[in-house]
Scaffold this motif. Sequence first.
Motif, short mmCIF file in Angstrom:
data_model
loop_
_atom_site.label_atom_id
_atom_site.label_comp_id
_atom_site.label_asym_id
_atom_site.label_seq_id
_atom_site.Cartn_x
_atom_site.Cartn_y
_atom_site.Cartn_z
N ALA A 1 0.85 -1.21 0.00
CA ALA A 1 0.00 0.00 0.00
C ALA A 1 0.88 1.26 0.00
CB ALA A 1 -0.93 -0.02 1.21
N ASN A 2 1.99 1.22 0.75
CA ASN A 2 2.90 2.38 0.77
C ASN A 2 3.60 2.57 -0.58
OD1 ASN A 2 2.29 3.16 3.37
ND2 ASN A 2 3.88 1.87 4.28
N ILE A 3 3.93 1.44 -1.22
CA ILE A 3 4.56 1.52 -2.55
C ILE A 3 3.56 2.13 -3.54
CG2 ILE A 3 5.48 0.14 -4.48
CD1 ILE A 3 6.61 -1.80 -2.30
N ASP A 4 2.29 1.79 -3.39
CA ASP A 4 1.23 2.37 -4.23
C ASP A 4 1.27 3.90 -4.10
OD1 ASP A 4 -0.93 2.58 -5.88
OD2 ASP A 4 -2.43 2.06 -4.36
N LYS A 5 1.44 4.39 -2.83
CA LYS A 5 1.50 5.85 -2.61
C LYS A 5 2.75 6.44 -3.27
CE LYS A 5 -0.96 5.76 1.77
NZ LYS A 5 -0.63 5.39 3.13
N ALA A 6 3.87 5.71 -3.17
CA ALA A 6 5.12 6.20 -3.79
C ALA A 6 4.94 6.29 -5.31
CB ALA A 6 6.29 5.28 -3.44
N PHE A 7 4.27 5.28 -5.90
CA PHE A 7 4.01 5.31 -7.35
C PHE A 7 3.11 6.50 -7.70
CE2 PHE A 7 4.70 0.43 -7.88
CZ PHE A 7 6.05 0.64 -8.14
N ALA A 8 2.12 6.76 -6.84
CA ALA A 8 1.20 7.89 -7.11
C ALA A 8 1.99 9.22 -7.12
CB ALA A 8 0.10 7.93 -6.05
N ARG A 9 2.97 9.35 -6.19
CA ARG A 9 3.81 10.57 -6.18
C ARG A 9 4.62 10.67 -7.48
NH1 ARG A 9 4.54 9.43 -0.76
NH2 ARG A 9 6.48 8.33 -1.15
N LEU A 10 5.15 9.52 -7.92
CA LEU A 10 5.96 9.53 -9.16
C LEU A 10 5.08 9.89 -10.36
CD1 LEU A 10 8.26 6.41 -8.59
CD2 LEU A 10 8.92 8.80 -8.49
N VAL A 11 3.83 9.42 -10.34
CA VAL A 11 2.89 9.75 -11.43
C VAL A 11 2.60 11.25 -11.40
CG1 VAL A 11 0.53 9.45 -12.27
CG2 VAL A 11 1.88 7.44 -11.61
N SER A 12 2.37 11.80 -10.17
CA SER A 12 2.03 13.23 -10.09
C SER A 12 3.21 14.10 -10.53
CB SER A 12 1.55 13.60 -8.69
OG SER A 12 2.65 13.55 -7.80
N ARG A 13 4.43 13.57 -10.39
CA ARG A 13 5.62 14.32 -10.86
C ARG A 13 5.99 13.95 -12.31
NH1 ARG A 13 10.02 14.98 -6.06
NH2 ARG A 13 8.57 15.33 -4.35
N GLU A 14 5.12 13.20 -12.93
CA GLU A 14 5.30 12.76 -14.33
C GLU A 14 6.59 11.98 -14.56
OE1 GLU A 14 4.66 16.22 -16.79
OE2 GLU A 14 2.50 16.16 -16.43
N LYS A 15 6.99 11.20 -13.52
CA LYS A 15 8.17 10.34 -13.66
C LYS A 15 7.75 8.93 -14.10
CE LYS A 15 11.53 12.83 -11.43
NZ LYS A 15 11.68 13.02 -10.02
N LEU A 16 6.44 8.66 -13.97
CA LEU A 16 5.88 7.35 -14.28
C LEU A 16 4.49 7.62 -14.87
CD1 LEU A 16 7.27 4.64 -13.37
CD2 LEU A 16 5.69 4.60 -11.44
N THR A 17 4.08 6.85 -15.88
CA THR A 17 2.72 7.05 -16.39
C THR A 17 1.76 6.25 -15.48
OG1 THR A 17 2.72 5.11 -17.82
CG2 THR A 17 3.61 7.16 -18.76
N PRO A 18 0.47 6.63 -15.48
CA PRO A 18 -0.49 5.86 -14.66
C PRO A 18 -0.49 4.38 -15.04
CG PRO A 18 -1.49 7.91 -15.42
CD PRO A 18 -0.16 7.82 -16.10
N ASP A 19 -0.35 4.07 -16.33
CA ASP A 19 -0.34 2.66 -16.76
C ASP A 19 0.88 1.92 -16.24
OD1 ASP A 19 -2.67 3.02 -18.06
OD2 ASP A 19 -1.85 2.98 -20.10
N GLU A 20 2.05 2.60 -16.28
CA GLU A 20 3.28 1.96 -15.76
C GLU A 20 3.14 1.69 -14.26
OE1 GLU A 20 6.60 3.94 -18.80
OE2 GLU A 20 6.07 4.98 -16.95
N ALA A 21 2.54 2.65 -13.54
CA ALA A 21 2.37 2.49 -12.09
C ALA A 21 1.44 1.31 -11.80
CB ALA A 21 1.83 3.78 -11.48
N THR A 22 0.35 1.22 -12.53
CA THR A 22 -0.62 0.13 -12.32
C THR A 22 0.05 -1.21 -12.60
OG1 THR A 22 -2.35 1.62 -13.06
CG2 THR A 22 -2.92 -0.71 -12.98
N ALA A 23 0.82 -1.28 -13.70
CA ALA A 23 1.47 -2.54 -14.08
C ALA A 23 2.53 -2.92 -13.04
CB ALA A 23 2.10 -2.40 -15.46
#
Length: 289
Positions: free
Chosen positions: A42-64
């Motif tokens: 769950a915490n990694i999910d939050k870290a991915f969400a931060r990376l998505v908001s900073r445009e370092k990761l796309t939403p699809d990459e984060a989900t995968a």
Amino acid sequence: MRTVAVIGAGQMGSGITQTVAQFGMKVLLSDVDIALAEKAKANIDKAFARLVSREKLTPDEATAALARITPVADYAPMVEADLIIEAATEKEEIKHRIFAAAGKVLREDAIMASNTSSIPITRMAVSSPDPARFIGLHFFNPVPVMGLIEVIPGLATSKDTVARTRAFAEGLGKQVVLAEDEPGFVVNRILLPMINEAVFVLGQGTASIADIDKGCRLGLNHPMGPLELADFVGLDTCLDIVRVLYNTTGDSKYRPAPLLMKYVEAGWLGRKTGRGFYDYTGDAPVPTR
Ligand code: CAA
């Protein structure tokens, strides 16, 4: 490597899991209770969400990447793993138990690695099923950000294990330093005496916490001063490493600073307990001395 198992869902295990999943591999994550592995996910999910908001990761990459992480309740599913990484607490007897238990499911072509920050690899390898396939793989915190991994062969580690482990580490976009199995390897052998000395400097009243850190940040261009870094790493982990340096070499230059021992005895372990050399319970860290 296609599937990696990570044992220990704390600060380091979570960071390793996040990074490995981001780099396209499947991760099986375990801890003493599956709830801890689920919380880490769950915490990694939050870290991915931060990376998505900073445009370092796309939403699809984060989900995968998140979908590649599976919390597991025991070691049995790790039979699928090409590499098992132990990232549990720095207590040698606990690690020996893990290597023996997880070793029962380690495939004959798989590697077992420890993320230990200082415990000798050769000594831990004896609890694994095959010391030729046992190695040190030392990540730095925060794992997704830091660019280094130390690779530490034990006495019995095979050349093939070193080569495959090195390729795995480089495949995570990290640089590798190959270190001999000597206490503290390379980085902690240098870092921990500095942190320990900073605590001596504090204990002797030479300067305040804020000034010791300011001195090293501005005078050495370090991103963090030694006391804030100690809080970040965890004062118990720092003390464990200093003790390994002291006990394995017998050299008095590594004796732990009495104030470091006192903080650990008080349960003031740094950021993770809300108090170390700084108090983290408010909006910004406040020096405690
Ligand atoms: N996942 C992905 N990215 C992360 C992250 C995470 N969990 N945590 C931080 N980041 C990224 C941020 O997104 C940010 O990226 P951009 O600059 O590209 O936007 C970057 O890291 C910096 O983060 P912040 O702006 O939040 O904070 P900062 O600038 O103050 O840097 C720090 C934080 C990277 C931790 C920096 O202070 C630092 O490098 N400190 C020293 C860390 C260190 O020495 N680590 C080694 C400890 S020793 C060890 O680990 C070994 C051992 O065995 C004890």
